[in-house]
Enzyme design. Structure first.
Site, mmCIF file in Angstrom:
data_model
loop_
_atom_site.group_PDB
_atom_site.id
_atom_site.type_symbol
_atom_site.label_atom_id
_atom_site.label_comp_id
_atom_site.label_asym_id
_atom_site.label_seq_id
_atom_site.Cartn_x
_atom_site.Cartn_y
_atom_site.Cartn_z
ATOM 1 N N SER A 220 36.738 55.406 15.418
ATOM 2 C CA SER A 220 35.619 54.493 15.175
ATOM 3 C C SER A 220 35.270 54.516 13.696
ATOM 4 C CB SER A 220 34.404 54.885 16.032
ATOM 5 O OG SER A 220 34.074 56.252 15.842
ATOM 6 N N GLY A 222 32.440 52.814 12.337
ATOM 7 C CA GLY A 222 31.089 52.291 12.145
ATOM 8 C C GLY A 222 31.083 50.773 12.110
ATOM 9 N N GLY A 251 29.659 56.198 19.809
ATOM 10 C CA GLY A 251 31.043 56.661 19.913
ATOM 11 C C GLY A 251 31.404 57.111 21.310
ATOM 12 N N ASP A 252 30.426 57.670 22.020
ATOM 13 C CA ASP A 252 30.667 58.088 23.404
ATOM 14 C C ASP A 252 30.841 56.873 24.307
ATOM 15 O OD1 ASP A 252 30.183 60.683 22.415
ATOM 16 O OD2 ASP A 252 28.026 60.394 22.711
#
Length: 313
Positions: A220, A222, A251-252
């Site tokens: 990831s 952002g 992110g999870d």
């Protein structure tokens, strides 16, 4: 079925503030108390979208009981493993532009026997699972190669293992050949020793993680989106968020969406981006459900190696 293991879970309090001013009295807006920890959040996101999952969670003290109570209220299927130390608490301060300031407690040390009890709880449920997500920080005193040890142990039981951690724990885990790692931009820099400034450098960094042992890398970036590198193939995508509220747990949510969509290829990356952007549009560490996810905003693009990455991405 997707299992998650969170060795260092938490109670996460997110407080919305108009602005931060060091040394001042700040009037809080809304506040949210959520069960926390990366694996816990993956389960919360999967549950919100009716995907079967189970969380393995060590807990201790009054804080740990409160964590279990919050998970029970949300309907999380869990295996709770008692440990001697109290569960940690974290605080996140969220500003209107989406900036998050986090204060995370280190957590309480787990003994070797307690870590083994947690691992055995995962293996006891392995017969009904395809994936296990081992994620988050390691508690104080736990050996830095613990995720590597657990990855080998779980893989030998026939589980696909996804690792989402940072620093030396991530680097150590690569040698155990996890099926998937999910670093962010900062974690790519930590693992490779060089901060990616362009999309090409981020792709190179992901390639280095594969060369060190990971089968696939979902990174990831952002606001710059995310990349997926696996088996000689590379994909890049974005899903802008018009009104970001909180990046906590995004992110999870990305990892949960990726696994829910089959954990392979362009379609899984697109779903991961849709779930992550939905999480960013929600307050605190709320996980997105079907009504929050807007897949029409996802764009899978031909990666331009010269594209600069946004500062702070």
């Amino acid at each position: 079925m997707i299992l998650t293991l969170t060795l260092n879970p938490s109670l996460d309090r997110t407080i919305e503030v108009a602005s931060l001013a060091r040394g001042s009295v700040i009037r809080a807006g809304t506040a949210h108390l959520d069960p926390g920890g990366k694996g816990v959040n993956v389960c919360r996101a999967l549950l919100a979208n009716d995907i079967g999952s189970r969380a393995v969670v060590p807990y201790g003290g009054a804080e740990g009981q409160q964590l279990l109570d919050l998970l029970s209220v949300e309907g999380i299927d869990m295996i709770a493993v008692p440990v001697s130390g109290p569960t940690r608490s974290n605080v996140a301060l969220a500003e209107p532009d989406g900036t998050i300031t986090k204060i995370n407690e280190p957590g309480t040390a787990l003994s070797a026997e307690e870590v083994d009890a947690v691992a055995e709880a995962v293996l006891a449920a392995a017969h009904s699972a395809d994936w296990v997500v081992a994620s988050g920080s390691l508690p104080p005193g736990v050996p830095v190669d613990m995720y590597a040890r657990l990855c080998r142990r779980f893989a030998s039981a026939g589980l696909n293992v996804a690792i989402d951690t940072s620093g030396p724990a991530l680097v150590s885990a690569l040698a155990s050949a996890p099926a998937l790692v999910k670093p962010n931009r900062e974690e790519l820099a930590e693992a490779t020793g060089s901060a990616p400034r362009t999309l090409g450098e981020a792709l190179d960094a992901a390639g280095k993680l594969r060369a060190l042992g990971a089968d696939a890398v979902l990174a990831s970036l952002g606001p710059d989106g995310a990349i997926l590198v696996e088996d000689g193939r590379t994909w890049y995508g974005r899903c802008p968020v018009p009104e970001p509220r909180s990046t906590v747990g995004a992110g999870d949510a990305m990892l949960a969406g990726f696994l829910a969509a089959g954990a392979h290829g362009e379609a899984a990356l697109a779903e991961a981006l849709a779930w992550a952007s939905a999480a960013v549009s929600l307050p605190g560490s709320r996980m997105p459900g079907p009504t929050d996810i807007r897949r029409e905003g996802v764009r899978i693009l031909q990666p331009d190696p010269t594209q600069p990455l946004m500062s702070g991405g």
